[in-house]
Design a protein around this motif. Structure first.
Motif, PDB file in Angstrom:
ATOM      1  N   LYS A 216      94.094  37.794  32.164  1.00  0.00           N
ATOM      2  CA  LYS A 216      93.927  38.822  31.145  1.00  0.00           C
ATOM      3  C   LYS A 216      92.458  39.073  30.828  1.00  0.00           C
ATOM      4  O   LYS A 216      92.007  40.221  30.784  1.00  0.00           O
ATOM      5  CB  LYS A 216      94.683  38.341  29.901  1.00  0.00           C
ATOM      6  CG  LYS A 216      94.612  39.220  28.701  1.00  0.00           C
ATOM      7  CD  LYS A 216      95.488  38.591  27.621  1.00  0.00           C
ATOM      8  CE  LYS A 216      95.202  39.179  26.252  1.00  0.00           C
ATOM      9  NZ  LYS A 216      96.068  38.570  25.222  1.00  0.00           N
ATOM     10  N   GLU A 217      91.669  37.976  30.676  1.00  0.00           N
ATOM     11  CA  GLU A 217      90.285  38.123  30.250  1.00  0.00           C
ATOM     12  C   GLU A 217      89.461  38.876  31.281  1.00  0.00           C
ATOM     13  O   GLU A 217      88.722  39.813  30.939  1.00  0.00           O
ATOM     14  CB  GLU A 217      89.651  36.744  29.971  1.00  0.00           C
ATOM     15  CG  GLU A 217      90.118  36.084  28.685  1.00  0.00           C
ATOM     16  CD  GLU A 217      91.577  35.617  28.741  1.00  0.00           C
ATOM     17  OE1 GLU A 217      92.041  35.273  29.860  1.00  0.00           O
ATOM     18  OE2 GLU A 217      92.253  35.636  27.706  1.00  0.00           O
ATOM     19  N   SER A 218      89.628  38.514  32.578  1.00  0.00           N
ATOM     20  CA  SER A 218      88.803  39.182  33.592  1.00  0.00           C
ATOM     21  C   SER A 218      89.161  40.664  33.667  1.00  0.00           C
ATOM     22  O   SER A 218      88.308  41.510  33.871  1.00  0.00           O
ATOM     23  CB  SER A 218      88.966  38.564  34.972  1.00  0.00           C
ATOM     24  OG  SER A 218      89.562  37.323  34.888  1.00  0.00           O
ATOM     25  N   LEU A 219      90.468  40.968  33.501  1.00  0.00           N
ATOM     26  CA  LEU A 219      90.881  42.361  33.587  1.00  0.00           C
ATOM     27  C   LEU A 219      90.326  43.154  32.415  1.00  0.00           C
ATOM     28  O   LEU A 219      89.832  44.271  32.571  1.00  0.00           O
ATOM     29  CB  LEU A 219      92.409  42.451  33.613  1.00  0.00           C
ATOM     30  CG  LEU A 219      92.996  43.842  33.851  1.00  0.00           C
ATOM     31  CD1 LEU A 219      92.490  44.428  35.159  1.00  0.00           C
ATOM     32  CD2 LEU A 219      94.508  43.800  33.854  1.00  0.00           C
ATOM     33  N   LEU A 220      90.358  42.551  31.225  1.00  0.00           N
ATOM     34  CA  LEU A 220      89.823  43.232  30.047  1.00  0.00           C
ATOM     35  C   LEU A 220      88.335  43.480  30.196  1.00  0.00           C
ATOM     36  O   LEU A 220      87.809  44.508  29.770  1.00  0.00           O
ATOM     37  CB  LEU A 220      90.090  42.390  28.784  1.00  0.00           C
ATOM     38  CG  LEU A 220      91.477  42.585  28.163  1.00  0.00           C
ATOM     39  CD1 LEU A 220      91.682  41.591  27.028  1.00  0.00           C
ATOM     40  CD2 LEU A 220      91.653  44.004  27.659  1.00  0.00           C
ATOM     41  N   ALA A 221      87.643  42.511  30.812  1.00  0.00           N
ATOM     42  CA  ALA A 221      86.193  42.618  30.933  1.00  0.00           C
ATOM     43  C   ALA A 221      85.778  43.615  32.015  1.00  0.00           C
ATOM     44  O   ALA A 221      84.719  44.239  31.921  1.00  0.00           O
ATOM     45  CB  ALA A 221      85.604  41.238  31.237  1.00  0.00           C
ATOM     46  N   ASP A 222      86.611  43.769  33.032  1.00  0.00           N
ATOM     47  CA  ASP A 222      86.219  44.550  34.203  1.00  0.00           C
ATOM     48  C   ASP A 222      86.672  46.008  34.083  1.00  0.00           C
ATOM     49  O   ASP A 222      87.713  46.396  34.592  1.00  0.00           O
ATOM     50  CB  ASP A 222      86.834  43.897  35.448  1.00  0.00           C
ATOM     51  CG  ASP A 222      86.166  44.394  36.726  1.00  0.00           C
ATOM     52  OD1 ASP A 222      85.534  45.472  36.676  1.00  0.00           O
ATOM     53  OD2 ASP A 222      86.304  43.720  37.753  1.00  0.00           O
ATOM     54  N   LYS A 223      85.872  46.808  33.396  1.00  0.00           N
ATOM     55  CA  LYS A 223      86.241  48.213  33.174  1.00  0.00           C
ATOM     56  C   LYS A 223      86.344  48.977  34.498  1.00  0.00           C
ATOM     57  O   LYS A 223      87.166  49.882  34.650  1.00  0.00           O
ATOM     58  CB  LYS A 223      85.192  48.912  32.283  1.00  0.00           C
ATOM     59  CG  LYS A 223      85.141  48.367  30.885  1.00  0.00           C
ATOM     60  CD  LYS A 223      86.314  48.865  30.037  1.00  0.00           C
ATOM     61  CE  LYS A 223      86.272  48.202  28.657  1.00  0.00           C
ATOM     62  NZ  LYS A 223      87.560  47.836  28.140  1.00  0.00           N
ATOM     63  N   LEU A 224      85.513  48.590  35.451  1.00  0.00           N
ATOM     64  CA  LEU A 224      85.491  49.291  36.733  1.00  0.00           C
ATOM     65  C   LEU A 224      86.832  49.108  37.453  1.00  0.00           C
ATOM     66  O   LEU A 224      87.419  50.053  37.971  1.00  0.00           O
ATOM     67  CB  LEU A 224      84.347  48.748  37.593  1.00  0.00           C
ATOM     68  CG  LEU A 224      83.930  49.653  38.757  1.00  0.00           C
ATOM     69  CD1 LEU A 224      83.306  50.941  38.240  1.00  0.00           C
ATOM     70  CD2 LEU A 224      82.961  48.921  39.679  1.00  0.00           C
ATOM     71  N   LEU A 225      87.328  47.862  37.430  1.00  0.00           N
ATOM     72  CA  LEU A 225      88.610  47.557  38.066  1.00  0.00           C
ATOM     73  C   LEU A 225      89.729  48.328  37.378  1.00  0.00           C
ATOM     74  O   LEU A 225      90.601  48.905  38.023  1.00  0.00           O
ATOM     75  CB  LEU A 225      88.885  46.047  37.983  1.00  0.00           C
ATOM     76  CG  LEU A 225      90.231  45.603  38.545  1.00  0.00           C
ATOM     77  CD1 LEU A 225      90.249  45.708  40.050  1.00  0.00           C
ATOM     78  CD2 LEU A 225      90.553  44.175  38.114  1.00  0.00           C
ATOM     79  N   GLN A 226      89.686  48.353  36.063  1.00  0.00           N
ATOM     80  CA  GLN A 226      90.711  49.074  35.313  1.00  0.00           C
ATOM     81  C   GLN A 226      90.766  50.531  35.759  1.00  0.00           C
ATOM     82  O   GLN A 226      91.832  51.101  35.986  1.00  0.00           O
ATOM     83  CB  GLN A 226      90.404  49.041  33.810  1.00  0.00           C
ATOM     84  CG  GLN A 226      90.635  47.696  33.183  1.00  0.00           C
ATOM     85  CD  GLN A 226      90.405  47.744  31.680  1.00  0.00           C
ATOM     86  OE1 GLN A 226      90.455  48.797  31.050  1.00  0.00           O
ATOM     87  NE2 GLN A 226      90.131  46.597  31.094  1.00  0.00           N
ATOM     88  N   GLN A 227      89.564  51.125  35.882  1.00  0.00           N
ATOM     89  CA  GLN A 227      89.505  52.531  36.226  1.00  0.00           C
ATOM     90  C   GLN A 227      89.965  52.773  37.660  1.00  0.00           C
ATOM     91  O   GLN A 227      90.756  53.665  37.934  1.00  0.00           O
ATOM     92  CB  GLN A 227      88.074  53.031  36.062  1.00  0.00           C
ATOM     93  CG  GLN A 227      87.990  54.527  36.014  1.00  0.00           C
ATOM     94  CD  GLN A 227      86.759  54.975  35.257  1.00  0.00           C
ATOM     95  OE1 GLN A 227      85.772  54.248  35.142  1.00  0.00           O
ATOM     96  NE2 GLN A 227      86.797  56.193  34.736  1.00  0.00           N
ATOM     97  N   LEU A 229      91.883  50.895  39.703  1.00  0.00           N
ATOM     98  CA  LEU A 229      93.250  50.571  40.089  1.00  0.00           C
ATOM     99  C   LEU A 229      94.298  51.180  39.181  1.00  0.00           C
ATOM    100  O   LEU A 229      95.417  51.448  39.597  1.00  0.00           O
ATOM    101  CB  LEU A 229      93.437  49.061  40.103  1.00  0.00           C
ATOM    102  CG  LEU A 229      92.650  48.336  41.189  1.00  0.00           C
ATOM    103  CD1 LEU A 229      92.785  46.847  40.989  1.00  0.00           C
ATOM    104  CD2 LEU A 229      93.138  48.736  42.571  1.00  0.00           C
ATOM    105  N   LEU A 230      93.934  51.378  37.949  1.00  0.00           N
ATOM    106  CA  LEU A 230      94.953  51.796  36.993  1.00  0.00           C
ATOM    107  C   LEU A 230      94.703  53.195  36.452  1.00  0.00           C
ATOM    108  O   LEU A 230      95.588  53.806  35.874  1.00  0.00           O
ATOM    109  CB  LEU A 230      95.015  50.815  35.813  1.00  0.00           C
ATOM    110  CG  LEU A 230      95.237  49.370  36.219  1.00  0.00           C
ATOM    111  CD1 LEU A 230      94.972  48.440  35.065  1.00  0.00           C
ATOM    112  CD2 LEU A 230      96.657  49.200  36.722  1.00  0.00           C
ATOM    113  N   GLY A 231      93.493  53.688  36.622  1.00  0.00           N
ATOM    114  CA  GLY A 231      93.180  55.011  36.113  1.00  0.00           C
ATOM    115  C   GLY A 231      93.204  55.075  34.604  1.00  0.00           C
ATOM    116  O   GLY A 231      93.699  56.031  34.027  1.00  0.00           O
ATOM    117  N   VAL A 232      92.720  53.994  33.967  1.00  0.00           N
ATOM    118  CA  VAL A 232      92.640  54.036  32.500  1.00  0.00           C
ATOM    119  C   VAL A 232      91.189  54.042  32.023  1.00  0.00           C
ATOM    120  O   VAL A 232      90.286  53.755  32.801  1.00  0.00           O
ATOM    121  CB  VAL A 232      93.361  52.850  31.834  1.00  0.00           C
ATOM    122  CG1 VAL A 232      94.854  53.013  31.958  1.00  0.00           C
ATOM    123  CG2 VAL A 232      92.905  51.543  32.430  1.00  0.00           C
TER     124      VAL A 232
END
Lengths: 232, 288
Positions: A216-227, A229-232
């Motif tokens: 959870k923490e790495s995903l929350l921190a990694d805005k680039l990954l969020q964008q 893979l998830l388009g958020v």
């Protein structure tokens, strides 16, 4: 506790998910993330046995699951499908009772307990499930799955078409059953906030494969990954 | 005298409605509930009649022959479901073709085995008189039989675990499996139950409708229409259409001519299907 090993599957001759492996440990809540159409629902249906396996297998409680969905349900696999699919011309009570009775639990006692646990359903107990609102149907589909006393619960897009107040209530219910009854949960979602409010780690899917497994923490921190893979 | 006539007409119409309901009940389960068009349905009715006839001739009391006829037609129904129907769920036209073929085979088999002549069983007939009018007693008993049959099937489908599993398997087959219901086994039983009900109809109607290979045909059309007009709330709906259509046609026939009765049945059916294309119960908030 629950494992999907080298899953390959799809519809007819079309392969949609390819060589996917994932694990949900005892009492854990894990999220399955990814954009629309990456194969999350197909993976869920593969896990329940509703689509035949082209390759790979599923383990429930460290035992290899038989191919029939009904047998998997009896081994402790609960499933709440995308779109809910409650039994529309059966009452709320019957939807819960039939799930309990089919797994050898007392239907009357289960219904009584569940109407206490899900007060939202109590005033609708004798209404036909088809007449409920989307949110109420979602809670009912969840109650129906829980009435089979699962060890692992698969939830497919539980927040889709559900009003925000019920989304919060659902997060509460899922946390509660996870903590009190130790039910492990795998939840497929596009709503990142909902997922991360209950799950400790996630698998992110892309084009029918698992792209990465993150906490959870790495995903929350990694805005680039969020964008990405998830388009958020 | 007037009152006597009205009572007589009412009772005979109710028994016509009851006969239609008895013949349609199996279809209400197989077509109304399961959505399977079984064109061999009338042959199951015929097999029930011949089963009861053969057993009675062998010396078994008629009343005892009825449950045996039901058991036989249920068993044949289960075999048909496993061999044919179970492979064709969701394929409406394929199911119709397959069951149509089956119906021809069963019909010819009956001709070969029993011939086309009409053997009858000699049951003591009795009449009751209302004023100047005489009514056959057996059709009046059938009113009670239809009511009891309807109540029993309704209770079986709503109050038992099997009933809930049957409806769940029909309404959402995948989810039924996903919560642990062996839906293929449940569907086999439900189809067999519908066939057994047809067999029951054939057996119980035997004293008034002699067994012939094509006897089911006489009921097939009207039963089918009653179930189609009834719509998704299959049991209550069919009870209502059987009373409305069957009873109404019989009243019309008593007051006018038997042709007028037939015309009444088909015109009202056409009007109802025009006004309610999905059946009269499409918007009812009821289970069955």
């Amino acid at each position: 506790m629950f494992k999907i090993i080298n899953a390959t599957g799809g519809y007819g001759k079309t392969t949609i998910i390819q060589d996917i492996s994932l694990t949900v440990n005892e009492g854990e809540i894990v999220a399955l993330l990814g954009r629309n159409g990456v194969g999350k629902s197909t993976l869920m249906r593969y896990a329940t046995g509703l689509i035949p396996a082209m390759d790979g297998q599923v383990e429930i409680d460290s035992k290899i699951a038989p191919s029939a969905p009904a047998k998997r349900a009896k081994m402790g696999l609960g499933y709440v499908p995308q779109g809910r699919f409650v039994f529309p011309r059966m009452s709320v009570t019957e939807n819960i009772a039939v799930a309990a009775a089919s797994n050898g639990y007392n239907p009357k006692q289960t219904v009584a307990d569940f109407l206490k646990d899900f007060p939202m359903l109590a005033p609708k107990a004798s209404d036909l499930a088809g007449g409920l609102s989307g949110g109420q149907q979602q809670i009912l589909a969840l109650a129906r799955a829980l009435a089979t006393r699962p060890k692992i619960l698969l939830l497919d897009e539980p927040t889709e078409g559900v009003q925000p107040s019920i989304i919060d209530e659902m997060a509460g219910i899922l946390k509660r059953i996870n903590e009190q009854q130790g039910i492990a949960i795998l939840v497929a979602e596009q709503d990142l906030d909902f997922c991360l409010s209950i799950a400790k780690r996630a698998y992110v899917m892309e084009k029918g494969c698992i792209k990465i497994a993150v906490d959870k923490e790495s995903l929350l921190a990694d805005k680039l990954l969020q964008q990405e893979l998830l388009g958020v | 005298m007037e009152i006597d006539f009205l009572v007589t007409v009412l009772l005979s119409s109710l028994s016509s409605a009851a006969i239609l309901l008895i013949a349609a009940m199996g279809l209400a389960v197989v077509f109304g509930l399961m959505g399977v068009i079984n064109l061999a349905h009338s042959e199951f009715l015929m097999m029930g009649a011949y089963a009861a006839l053969t057993i009675t001739k062998a010396g078994v009391p008629y009343l005892l022959s009825i449950p045996i006829a039901v058991a036989i037609t249920m068993a044949i129904g289960a075999v048909v479901e496993i061999l044919i129907i179970s492979r064709l769920y969701g394929r409406l036209f394929d199911t119709m073709l397959a069951t149509w073929g089956l119906s021809m085979v069963l019909l010819q088999l009956a001709v070969l085995l029993f011939g086309t002549a009409t053997p009858s069983i000699n049951l003591p007939q009795f009449n009751i008189s209302i004023g100047d009018y005489q009514l056959a007693g057996y059709p009046l008993i059938l009113i009670g039989v239809a009511v009891i049959m309807l109540i029993l099937i309704y209770l079986l489908m709503t109050k038992t675990t099997y009933g809930m599993q049957a409806r769940a398997s029909i309404q959402e087959p995948e989810m039924a499996q996903a919560i642990g219901i062996e839906s293929s086994r449940v569907n086999t039983f439900t189809f067999a139950l519908g066939c057994g009900l047809a067999g029951f109809a054939g057996a119980v109607l035997l004293p008034i409708i002699p067994a012939t290979p094509s006897m089911g045909m006489a009921f097939a059309v009207k039963s089918f229409l009653a179930v189609v007009v009834a719509g998704p709330v299959a049991l209550t709906g069919t009870a209502l259409t059987a009373i409305g259509l069957g009873g109404g046609a019989s009243i019309t026939a008593s007051l006018l001519t038997s042709v007028a009765g037939e015309v009444f049945f088909f015109i009202i059916t056409a009007v109802l299907l025009w006004r309610y294309p999905m059946g009269i119960s499409a918007k009812w908030r009821r289970k069955l």
